[in-house]
Design a protein around this motif. Structure first.
Motif, mmCIF file in Angstrom:
data_model
loop_
_atom_site.group_PDB
_atom_site.id
_atom_site.type_symbol
_atom_site.label_atom_id
_atom_site.label_comp_id
_atom_site.label_asym_id
_atom_site.label_seq_id
_atom_site.Cartn_x
_atom_site.Cartn_y
_atom_site.Cartn_z
ATOM 1 N N HIS A 288 46.418 37.767 46.376
ATOM 2 C CA HIS A 288 47.539 38.739 46.212
ATOM 3 C C HIS A 288 47.785 39.591 47.232
ATOM 4 O O HIS A 288 46.979 39.942 48.154
ATOM 5 N N ASP B 138 52.582 43.112 39.308
ATOM 6 C CA ASP B 138 52.598 41.678 39.299
ATOM 7 C C ASP B 138 51.024 41.356 38.608
ATOM 8 O O ASP B 138 50.181 42.096 38.506
ATOM 9 N N THR B 139 51.081 40.115 38.025
ATOM 10 C CA THR B 139 49.941 39.562 37.188
ATOM 11 C C THR B 139 49.708 38.193 37.762
ATOM 12 O O THR B 139 50.547 37.486 38.441
ATOM 13 N N SER B 140 48.546 37.597 37.155
ATOM 14 C CA SER B 140 48.423 36.333 37.586
ATOM 15 C C SER B 140 47.557 35.648 36.345
ATOM 16 O O SER B 140 46.819 36.335 35.964
#
Length: 445
Positions: free
Chosen positions: A300, A291-293
């Motif tokens: 998270h 996952d990324t942001s």
């Protein structure tokens, strides 16, 4: 009047001079071509006919480049006049400068002063002398800057002239508004050269140059820069170099981050905080689980146990930086729930009819429990529940009504997914004491 000046402008031949930019702010470049080397008069005035700036000097054969600073705003008229030149142009100043002036920005073709002198025996033959040379020519001085030759030579006679112009040479020198600046900040260079130079060539050390007397420049890359100024007048030139004179601090962001916790169980939430310096404008987080942001301070949730590396990339207009920390977050396997009760025995004497039982989960997750009792005189409430981190309070009550005197015992059974337990309960019922004395009449003595 203004109307008359504008009408005059429209009637003359305009746009014979190239100006860039037009309209302009503070300064504009004036370019024109000449087929003659001759003395010219350049005049700039406003629509009311007021003189703004003036320049009288020789123009060169070919392209001539001048720089104009305007101390007024509005429509300006340019007139270039000489024996063989008549040029006009119209320009518009949107933002005025501090002063009004015209200066040449085209560097001279020689690094030292050059004069031309005619020969006495061939008027179309020219001599050239340079600073430090001895000039030898035959005949009279003609158009040279030397003194007249008094005697009349008989036949061909050679004369030697030494021209000493050292005291009139320009002495290059300059100052700056600041020699320590941040990346992307403008810096002003100030010419303080002596002996009235008329042309300048600046080199700021980053590949850019300028012919303006007092230029401004923006450094886009950090580092140290050497500044060189060469200036000219009619007698020669001088150069000044200042090594590593300008230091430009980097504004490239430096990536850094932290988290509110670093050890959690699956399903736990972590808050990440950007602590980067030099004002990044964009962020890219990689949480190690795919996952990324792009939020600055993201939240998270990790769903699986393991060790996770965190990577943060920050950017701004000056560049980017990356920080990556291995095994920064540990997600531990979730332990099973564990039943804990207190007290482990309940004793009711002949007076108490109610006590409290505590149920707690000493593991993790959810503790599901149920309670039952094995006697009619014993009651519990509630008889079931779910416990995570809190402590549940159970009310245990007894009823002595109709029971014979004596000691009674029973048990409470607790079943759960975190273990089972039996709690012993004891109770004392005392014998009732009945009075045998005969009641007396009222007012009996």
């Amino acid at each position: 009047t203004i109307k008359t000046s504008i009408d005059l402008l429209e009637t003359i031949g305009v746009e014979q001079i190239e100006t860039y930019p037009n309209p302009f702010n503070k300064e504009v470049s004036i370019n024109f071509y000449s087929n003659f080397h001759e003395r010219a008069h350049i005049l700039v005035y406003n629509v009311n006919g007021e003189k703004i700036a003036e320049w009288v000097n020789y123009v060169e054969i070919g392209m001539n480049i001048l720089n104009l600073k305007s101390g007024v705003e509005g429509i300006l008229l340019i007139s270039i006049r000489s024996e063989n030149i008549q040029l006009n142009a119209k320009i518009i100043c949107l933002e005025k400068s501090v002063i009004s002036e015209i200066s040449s920005v085209a560097p001279l073709t020689h690094s030292i002063s050059v004069k031309k002198i005619k020969s006495s025996f061939a008027s179309n033959t020219e001599f050239i002398y340079r600073l430090g040379d001895q000039l030898r020519y035959t005949g009279y001085s003609g158009e040279s800057i030397s003194e007249d030759i008094i005697d009349t030579p008989s036949g061909d006679t050679s004369y030697i002239f030494v021209f000493d112009v050292a005291s009139r040479l320009p002495k290059a020198d300059f100052d700056v508004s600041s020699n320590i600046i941040d990346q992307g900040t403008s810096i002003s260079f100030i010419d303080i050269s002596s002996n009235t130079p008329s042309n300048w060539l600046w080199d700021f050390g980053d590949g850019d140059t300028s012919n303006v007397q007092n230029p401004s420049h923006v450094y886009l890359s950090p580092g140290t820069y050497t500044i060189t100024l060469t200036c000219w007048n009619d007698y020669g030139s001088d150069t000044l170099k200042k090594e590593d004179y300008i230091r430009v601090n980097s504004l490239v962001p430096i990536a850094e981050f932290s988290a509110n916790v670093r050890t959690i169980i699956p399903g736990g939430e972590i808050n990440f905080f950007d602590e980067s310096t030099n004002s990044p404008s964009s962020w890219l987080w990689e949480f190690g689980d795919g996952d990324t942001s792009q939020y600055q301070n993201p939240t998270h949730i990790y769903v699986a146990a393991g060790l996770y590396s965190i990577k943060l990339i920050v950017n701004n207009q000056y560049g980017s930086d990356t920080i990556s920390i291995s095994d920064y977050i540990e997600v531990q396997e979730e332990p099973d729930p564990l039943l804990f009760i207190s007290p482990t025995n309940l004793e009711f004497d002949s007076i108490f009819t109610q006590k409290t039982l505590y149920i707690k989960n000493e593991g993790t997750g959810v503790l599901n429990w149920t309670i039952s009792e094995d006697t009619d005189w014993l009651y519990v409430s509630p008889q079931s529940g779910e416990t995570t981190t809190e402590t549940d309070l159970i009310t245990v009550s007894i009823n002595r009504s109709g029971l014979s005197p004596g000691n009674y015992s029973g048990s409470i059974i607790i079943n759960s997914d975190g273990g089972n337990s039996n709690l012993n309960v004891s109770m004392l019922v005392k014998e009732e004491v009945i009075s045998s004395e005969t009641p007396k009449e009222p007012n009996w003595k």
